[in-house]
Design a protein around this motif. Structure first.
Motif, short mmCIF file in Angstrom:
data_model
loop_
_atom_site.label_atom_id
_atom_site.label_comp_id
_atom_site.label_asym_id
_atom_site.label_seq_id
_atom_site.Cartn_x
_atom_site.Cartn_y
_atom_site.Cartn_z
N ALA A 24 0.86 -1.19 0.00
CA ALA A 24 0.00 0.00 0.00
C ALA A 24 0.89 1.23 0.00
O ALA A 24 1.93 1.26 0.65
N ILE A 25 0.48 2.23 -0.78
CA ILE A 25 1.22 3.50 -0.81
C ILE A 25 0.27 4.60 -0.38
O ILE A 25 -0.73 4.88 -1.03
N SER A 26 0.57 5.18 0.75
CA SER A 26 -0.30 6.23 1.28
C SER A 26 0.04 7.56 0.61
O SER A 26 1.14 7.73 0.11
N TYR A 27 -0.96 8.50 0.56
CA TYR A 27 -0.68 9.81 -0.05
C TYR A 27 0.41 10.52 0.73
O TYR A 27 0.45 10.41 1.95
N PHE A 28 1.25 11.26 0.02
CA PHE A 28 2.34 11.97 0.71
C PHE A 28 1.77 13.22 1.39
O PHE A 28 0.94 13.93 0.85
N LYS A 29 2.21 13.44 2.59
CA LYS A 29 1.66 14.49 3.44
C LYS A 29 2.44 15.79 3.27
O LYS A 29 3.67 15.77 3.26
N ASN A 30 1.72 16.89 3.12
CA ASN A 30 2.37 18.20 3.05
C ASN A 30 2.75 18.64 4.46
O ASN A 30 1.89 18.94 5.28
N LEU A 31 4.04 18.66 4.74
CA LEU A 31 4.50 18.96 6.09
C LEU A 31 4.78 20.44 6.30
O LEU A 31 5.04 20.87 7.42
N GLY A 32 4.74 21.22 5.21
CA GLY A 32 5.09 22.64 5.32
C GLY A 32 3.89 23.54 5.26
O GLY A 32 2.74 23.09 5.37
N ASN A 33 4.15 24.84 5.06
CA ASN A 33 3.07 25.82 5.03
C ASN A 33 2.69 26.24 3.61
O ASN A 33 1.66 26.85 3.39
N VAL A 34 3.58 25.92 2.62
CA VAL A 34 3.29 26.32 1.24
C VAL A 34 2.26 25.36 0.67
O VAL A 34 2.45 24.14 0.72
N PRO A 35 1.13 25.90 0.14
CA PRO A 35 0.10 25.00 -0.41
C PRO A 35 0.61 24.21 -1.63
O PRO A 35 1.42 24.70 -2.41
N ASP A 36 0.09 23.01 -1.72
CA ASP A 36 0.53 22.07 -2.75
C ASP A 36 -0.28 22.29 -4.03
O ASP A 36 -1.14 21.49 -4.38
N THR A 37 0.02 23.40 -4.74
CA THR A 37 -0.79 23.74 -5.91
C THR A 37 -0.52 22.80 -7.08
O THR A 37 -1.35 22.66 -7.97
N GLN A 38 0.64 22.16 -7.12
CA GLN A 38 0.97 21.27 -8.26
C GLN A 38 0.53 19.82 -8.01
O GLN A 38 0.90 18.94 -8.77
N HIS A 39 -0.18 19.57 -6.93
CA HIS A 39 -0.62 18.20 -6.60
C HIS A 39 0.55 17.25 -6.47
O HIS A 39 0.51 16.12 -6.95
N ILE A 40 1.61 17.72 -5.84
CA ILE A 40 2.79 16.89 -5.66
C ILE A 40 2.48 15.69 -4.76
O ILE A 40 2.97 14.60 -4.96
N SER A 41 1.57 15.91 -3.81
CA SER A 41 1.21 14.84 -2.89
C SER A 41 0.77 13.58 -3.64
O SER A 41 1.29 12.49 -3.41
N THR A 42 -0.20 13.74 -4.55
CA THR A 42 -0.69 12.56 -5.27
C THR A 42 0.30 12.12 -6.34
O THR A 42 0.40 10.94 -6.63
N SER A 43 1.06 13.08 -6.94
CA SER A 43 2.02 12.71 -7.98
C SER A 43 3.10 11.78 -7.44
O SER A 43 3.44 10.78 -8.06
#
Lengths: 438, 179
Positions: A39-58
């Motif tokens: 299983a691969i869980s979604y990557f968590k945004n640990l910072g304050n800059v919003p993830d506008t490029q959808h890096i989490s799911t990418s």
């Protein structure tokens, strides 16, 4: 290209692998292993800059696709877990193992990232769900655009930790495309992403082949009005015309030690024979000397033999030659048109294209001529096979959906997928060796 | 009992001999296929050669043609995976020879081309053979070798971009270009 290669990724191993004798979870070479559930869980945004490029799911989807392509894993939908994604733990001491073991997953990949203006940090960890333990973890710093390469790096790490063998997720494929109106060489990642144009000869370029150290390409170009052989340094972009004998200089391939080139020349009597030259273009030896067309030589990984195409029996067939003794053996007897041999890096098999009617299919055969195996069926013309460095995959070109495009499949013919799309014809794929500089 | 086992033994022997025979047959079939293929190629090679009578007749024809105004350079065409010259190709080459001999200051590049159906690299070698077949025939007819050079493009420069039998037939050619 240069920027990409020069890019530095700082990486730290988080913690030390707890056990010195690493456990092998997946035995690649055993014939019928069940796919390993991960299983691969979604990557968590640990910072304050919003993830506008959808890096989490990418990040998670690139790793998923890598593992999927390998054919060794069964990917568990992370949504099947009871874990609250908004409040998920990234470290072993805080993961609720029951949330994941109920999904059937035996391994779990978790990670997080934070973005700064021109920088990204990604950390990723691999856990053993059954033993409720940490297997490995890595932290990467780079430019935000490099999230694909970071994902491939971690996929290779997962592959290595679970199978004990190197992954191919950072390798590339060189190929020829006529998208610019002329046939030029391009590079792309093994999954078809990050396409880069390499040459600008505005002529006809054919048959790129990667040097064993992955730093140089060799190819045929008509730039100066004759098919000549050139090399191109991929780091610095320098090109050298190394073979320009009268007549044909085509189909070059590197020796495994990177010091010699085997190729087809037609200078001496106007028909094609196979020669070995050094990197300055000087002839070292002539391997064939007959009236037939002898073309498309490729070296065996131990450097002792070549496979090549000859029409000495009346139709093009695959032959092998022991270089030292010049002993030749015909390998293919089925079909009247067998071409494009590619020796597997493991050394046991040769892939080639067989023409029947007006279409080609990819086959493999053992180096002793036994075990003929058809890999592609009823789907256009499939040509120009090339092996991944772990011998587990084959790339080829196919016109099954109209234009010629590059496809990859596993070495048993399963898991076919197109990796190039759109306009133009993409042909002559050549899979890189492991690229240690990436 | 003895009879029974003898019977069994003979059955086993018979089966074994059948197996042996069938493996033999398979080997023989393979060899035969190869030999036939070899013969086919020999036939192909003959296309380049030229007999004394043929030559004498061709030279007369060239002398005649050289007096004409309207001779020109034309393409010659080939069969699939073949570089031998058929009667039509030879006839065209006789006319091309007359043109080249009338224009001794001109240099001619003989291009070899193939249809798209073969393999790229093999086709480049085949195209080279096609241009060389034409070159050798022209030299036999008395054309100066210094006027002639060859280049093969394999399947890279089709005359007709189509994918039909008709297009392929047009693409399997040698073209004669004034340098």
């Amino acid at each position: 290209m240069n920027k990409k290669v020069m890019m530095v990724i700082y990486l730290f191993v988080i913690g030390i692998a707890s056990n010195l004798t690493a456990k092998i979870y997946i035995y690649i070479d055993s014939p019928a292993t069940a796919k390993f559930p991960v299983a691969i869980s979604y990557f968590k945004n640990l910072g304050n800059v919003p993830d506008t490029q959808h890096i989490s799911t990418s990040l998670s989807s690139v790793i998923s696709q890598d593992l999927e392509i390998s054919g060794l894993f069964r990917l568990i939908d992370p949504d099947a877990s009871l874990e609250d994604p908004g409040n998920s733990a990234l470290t072993g001491d805080r993961i609720k193992w029951r949330d994941w073991s109920t999904t059937g997953a035996e391994a779990l990949i978790k990670g997080g990232f934070y973005l700064e203006e021109s920088r990204i940090m990604v950390e990723a960890r691999l856990f053993d769900v059954v033993r409720e333990s940490f297997i490995t973890g890595k932290r990467y710093y780079s430019k935000p655009d490099d999230f694909r390469l970071i994902s491939h790096k971690f996929s290779d790490e997962v592959m290595y930790r679970l199978t004990g063998q190197k992954g191919i997720f950072q390798t590339q494929i060189a190929f020829v495309s006529d998208i610019s109106g002329k046939k030029e060489i391009y590079l792309m990642d093994f999954d078809g992403q990050n396409r880069v144009k390499v040459t600008t000869h505005r002529s006809i370029i054919l048959s790129p082949a990667w040097s064993p150290d992955g730093k140089t390409l060799i190819f045929t170009s008509y730039r100066d009005g004759n098919p000549d052989v050139f090399t191109r340094d991929l780091l610095y972009g320098q090109e050298r015309k190394i073979s320009h004998y009268r007549g044909l200089n085509i189909a070059p391939d590197w020796s495994p030690d990177g010091k010699k080139i085997v190729l087809t020349l037609s200078q001496d009597d106007g028909n094609s024979d196979i020669y070995i030259i050094n990197l300055d273009g000087e002839k070292i030896s002539r391997l064939t000397n007959d009236w037939a067309n002898d073309v498309s030589p490729c070296w065996s990984p131990d450097g002792k033999r070549i496979a090549f195409v000859s029409n000495r029996s009346g139709s093009p067939q695959i032959y092998t030659m022991e270089i030292e003794t010049r002993k030749v053996r015909r390998l293919t007897f089925e079909g009247k048109y067998n071409t494009s041999p590619a020796w597997s890096p493991k050394g046991d098999k040769i892939a080639f294209a067989c023409r029947r009617g007006n279409s080609f299919n990819i086959y493999t055969i053992n180096k002793d001529g036994s075990g003929l195996n058809q890999l592609t069926f009823n789907s256009g013309s499939n040509e120009g096979p090339t092996w991944s460095p772990d011998s587990r995959h084959i790339a080829f070109s196919s016109n099954r959906s109209g234009n010629k495009k590059i496809y990859i499949m596993r070495a048993d013919g399963s898991g076919e997928r197109a990796i190039t799309r759109g306009k133009g014809n993409d042909t002559d794929p050549f899979w890189s060796p492991y690229l240690n500089y990436r | 009992m003895v009879r029974k086992s003898l019977c069994l033994l003979s059955v086993i022997l018979f089966t074994l001999s059948l197996l042996w025979l069938s493996s033999c047959t398979r080997r023989m079939i393979k060899e035969e296929e190869e030999r036939i293929a070899e013969r086919e190629e020999t036939k192909g090679l003959k296309g380049e050669r030229i007999t004394e009578e043929e030559l004498e007749e061709a030279r007369k024809k060239i002398a005649e043609l050289r007096k004409k105004e309207d001779i020109k350079l034309s393409n010659i065409y080939f069969a699939f995976d073949d570089f031998s010259l058929d009667e039509q190709a030879k006839k065209t080459l006789v006319e091309n020879a007359a043109w080249i001999m009338n224009n001794t200051q001109k240099k001619i590049v003989i291009e070899g081309h193939c249809d798209e159906r073969g393999t790229e690299e093999y086709n480049i070698a085949l195209g080279e053979r096609r241009s060389n077949s034409a070159k050798r025939y022209l030299i036999n007819l008395g054309v100066s070798a210094t006027q002639l050079s060859t280049i093969s493009y394999g399947e890279e420069r089709p005359a007709d971009p189509g994918h039909s039998e008709e297009a392929w037939a047009k693409n399997r050619r040698s073209a004669f270009l004034i340098k």
